[in-house]
Write an enzyme that holds these catalytic residues in place. Structure first.
Site, PDB file in Angstrom:
ATOM      1  N   LYS A   7       0.817  -1.217   0.000  1.00  0.00           N
ATOM      2  CA  LYS A   7       0.000   0.000   0.000  1.00  0.00           C
ATOM      3  C   LYS A   7       0.847   1.263   0.000  1.00  0.00           C
ATOM      4  O   LYS A   7       0.465   2.258  -0.605  1.00  0.00           O
ATOM      5  CB  LYS A   7      -0.953   0.022   1.201  1.00  0.00           C
ATOM      6  N   LYS A  58      -4.887 -10.820  -6.669  1.00  0.00           N
ATOM      7  CA  LYS A  58      -6.093 -10.908  -5.843  1.00  0.00           C
ATOM      8  C   LYS A  58      -7.213 -10.042  -6.430  1.00  0.00           C
ATOM      9  O   LYS A  58      -6.935  -8.951  -6.933  1.00  0.00           O
ATOM     10  CB  LYS A  58      -5.710 -10.387  -4.447  1.00  0.00           C
ATOM     11  N   LYS A  99     -10.867  -4.195  -4.873  1.00  0.00           N
ATOM     12  CA  LYS A  99     -11.607  -2.999  -5.300  1.00  0.00           C
ATOM     13  C   LYS A  99     -10.662  -1.934  -5.839  1.00  0.00           C
ATOM     14  O   LYS A  99     -11.088  -1.011  -6.517  1.00  0.00           O
ATOM     15  CB  LYS A  99     -12.449  -2.451  -4.152  1.00  0.00           C
TER      16      LYS A  99
HETATM   17  P1  TYM Z   1     -10.341  -5.707   4.018  1.00  0.00           P
HETATM   18  O1  TYM Z   1     -11.337  -4.647   4.313  1.00  0.00           O
HETATM   19  O2  TYM Z   1      -9.285  -5.419   2.999  1.00  0.00           O
HETATM   20  O3  TYM Z   1     -11.069  -7.035   3.574  1.00  0.00           O
HETATM   21  C1  TYM Z   1     -12.113  -7.583   4.374  1.00  0.00           C
HETATM   22  C2  TYM Z   1     -12.073  -9.092   4.344  1.00  0.00           C
HETATM   23  O4  TYM Z   1     -12.238  -9.578   2.992  1.00  0.00           O
HETATM   24  C3  TYM Z   1     -11.185 -10.481   2.696  1.00  0.00           C
HETATM   25  N1  TYM Z   1     -10.857 -10.361   1.266  1.00  0.00           N
HETATM   26  C4  TYM Z   1     -10.758 -11.420   0.445  1.00  0.00           C
HETATM   27  N2  TYM Z   1     -10.905 -12.736   0.666  1.00  0.00           N
HETATM   28  C5  TYM Z   1     -10.740 -13.565  -0.384  1.00  0.00           C
HETATM   29  N3  TYM Z   1     -10.408 -13.130  -1.641  1.00  0.00           N
HETATM   30  C6  TYM Z   1     -10.235 -11.806  -1.903  1.00  0.00           C
HETATM   31  N4  TYM Z   1      -9.927 -11.392  -3.128  1.00  0.00           N
HETATM   32  C7  TYM Z   1     -10.415 -10.883  -0.825  1.00  0.00           C
HETATM   33  N5  TYM Z   1     -10.340  -9.538  -0.720  1.00  0.00           N
HETATM   34  C8  TYM Z   1     -10.607  -9.240   0.565  1.00  0.00           C
HETATM   35  C9  TYM Z   1     -10.020 -10.038   3.575  1.00  0.00           C
HETATM   36  O5  TYM Z   1      -9.091 -11.074   3.768  1.00  0.00           O
HETATM   37  C10 TYM Z   1     -10.749  -9.669   4.847  1.00  0.00           C
HETATM   38  O6  TYM Z   1     -11.008 -10.809   5.635  1.00  0.00           O
HETATM   39  N6  TYM Z   1      -7.254  -5.359   7.915  1.00  0.00           N
HETATM   40  C11 TYM Z   1      -8.540  -5.869   7.473  1.00  0.00           C
HETATM   41  C12 TYM Z   1      -9.694  -5.351   8.297  1.00  0.00           C
HETATM   42  C13 TYM Z   1      -9.555  -5.527   9.759  1.00  0.00           C
HETATM   43  C14 TYM Z   1      -9.709  -6.747  10.468  1.00  0.00           C
HETATM   44  C15 TYM Z   1      -9.535  -6.417  11.838  1.00  0.00           C
HETATM   45  C16 TYM Z   1      -9.969  -8.055  10.077  1.00  0.00           C
HETATM   46  C17 TYM Z   1      -9.295  -4.553  10.671  1.00  0.00           C
HETATM   47  N7  TYM Z   1      -9.288  -5.085  11.917  1.00  0.00           N
HETATM   48  C18 TYM Z   1      -9.592  -7.388  12.836  1.00  0.00           C
HETATM   49  C19 TYM Z   1     -10.038  -9.021  11.079  1.00  0.00           C
HETATM   50  C20 TYM Z   1      -9.854  -8.704  12.433  1.00  0.00           C
HETATM   51  C21 TYM Z   1      -8.753  -5.460   6.041  1.00  0.00           C
HETATM   52  O7  TYM Z   1      -8.211  -4.483   5.567  1.00  0.00           O
HETATM   53  O8  TYM Z   1      -9.662  -6.205   5.376  1.00  0.00           O
END
Ligand code: TYM
Length: 342
Positions: free
Chosen positions: A122, A205, A208
């Site tokens: 990022k 991956k 968005k």
């Molecule tokens: P974020 O917002 O990027 O994504 C949310 C969740 O979606 C999953 N994900 C995917 N899974 C499979 N294939 C994909 N292409 C794909 N794109 C996204 C991510 O693995 C995630 O589970 N840091 C985290 C948010 C967060 C969090 C937490 C998660 C903040 N605090 C505490 C768990 C526990 C994030 O940016 O996810």
């Protein structure tokens, strides 16, 4: 606490979160939201968050952030989460997250943060210009999880490293203060869709932030858009194999089969038993039909819920109250352990 040692004193509690930064994808749905709903009522307390404080580590337009937070809440509910059975709330309404995050900023080491692949991706080449929040992001994520003493965290593959860091922070805190206060949280990365790939490039991956909208299915796409994206999805010229082994070295084919398996709740082998030998020209319409059948009710329910933003806000406020009742005593005890006069 050494690896493999079992901690038993902690309630089985699930925590996970998604950033309300707009544009939920099929990756978010299959990798997270659908699995969150699957863990509800399975003997866990379930807590799911809209991590708005994480979203602002990169610029967010305030109006869009508010809308995306409500839309994500609608998405959680439309995917099967029940606000009575699970605690649903937005992170900024529970100040204990940031209170514990500060403590963890003082526990985590710079070197740990520098190793995070998401930070490297990022921040890119312009690290000097990235926000301090983006660098400290994993410490806030550890606080999200540990402020509830969560034992299980369902996430997609890309978040595994952050959950491992959460364990490192918990272990260092417990060790430094000679306590057994924070649990060793388990990442839960199960199923066929923990890494949904781009429809244009099977090595990337689905995200968005990909500049090409054709690379992803958005949760708000209509049936025509879904069908056209699947029709144009990159594939190879061969027919589908009859066994999972035949998908090795065929990332695009594997991705479409994994998506089919996850959407239909069928193991990959069973899917291939059915579709093995078919050409993509036959398989793609099957996948489109399935995707529309599963996603259309979710997007229309999201649209319906978004017509009553006050009801969404009431759900979030009530969720925050319930979340605080768990988080407050944990922060209080943490401050005592650290030596703050209260
Ligand atoms: P974020 O917002 O990027 O994504 C949310 C969740 O979606 C999953 N994900 C995917 N899974 C499979 N294939 C994909 N292409 C794909 N794109 C996204 C991510 O693995 C995630 O589970 N840091 C985290 C948010 C967060 C969090 C937490 C998660 C903040 N605090 C505490 C768990 C526990 C994030 O940016 O996810």
């Amino acid at each position: 606490m050494s690896e493999g040692q079992v901690q038993t004193a902690f309630t089985k509690r699930v925590f996970s979160g998604i950033q309300p930064s707009g544009g939920l994808t099929l990756g978010n749905y299959l990798g997270a939201m659908k699995r969150f709903a699957g863990m509800q009522g399975q003997g866990f307390e379930t807590i799911y968050c809209m991590v708005d404080l994480h979203a602002i580590t990169v610029w967010q337009d305030p109006e869009n952030l508010r809308r995306a937070t409500r839309e994500l809440c609608a998405g959680y509910i439309a995917s099967g989460l029940n606000p009575e059975d699970s605690i649903l709330f937005n992170q900024s309404q529970v100040p204990e997250h940031t209170q514990l995050a500060w403590i963890f900023n003082c526990v985590a080491r710079m070197g740990w943060m520098q190793r995070m692949t998401q930070w490297k991706d990022k921040a890119g080449k312009n690290q000097q210009n990235a926000s301090l929040g983006l660098f400290a992001y994993p410490a806030l994520m550890a606080a999200d999880i540990l402020v509830y003493h969560a034992t299980h965290v369902p996430v997609g593959e890309d978040q595994k490293q952050h959950v491992e860091l959460t364990r490192d922070i918990a272990a260092k805190f417990n060790h430094d203060f000679g306590v057994d206060f924070f649990p060793m949280t388990e990442p839960v990365i199960e199923g066929t869709a923990t890494r949904v790939m781009s429809l244009r490039d099977g090595s990337k991956k689905m995200s968005k932030s990909d500049p090409s909208d054709m690379s992803r299915i958005n949760m708000t796409d209509n049936a025509d858009a879904i069908a056209s994206k699947i029709r144009k999805a990159r594939t190879d010229p061969d027919a589908l194999p009859s066994e999972a082994k035949g998908l090795e070295d065929r990332p695009e084919a594997r991705n479409l089969v994994n998506i089919f398996a996850a959407l239909s709740d069928t193991p990959v082998d069973a899917v291939l038993k059915d579709v093995g030998g078919k050409q993509f020209s036959e398989f793609k319409p099957m996948l489109s039909e399935l995707a529309v059948e599963k996603l259309a009710p979710i997007s229309s329910e999201m649209a319906r819920l978004m017509e009553a933003p006050d009801e969404i806000d009431a759900i979030l406020a009530r969720g925050a109250e319930r979340a605080r009742s768990i988080a407050e005593p944990v922060v209080k005890r943490t401050y005592e352990i650290v030596g703050m006069v209260r």
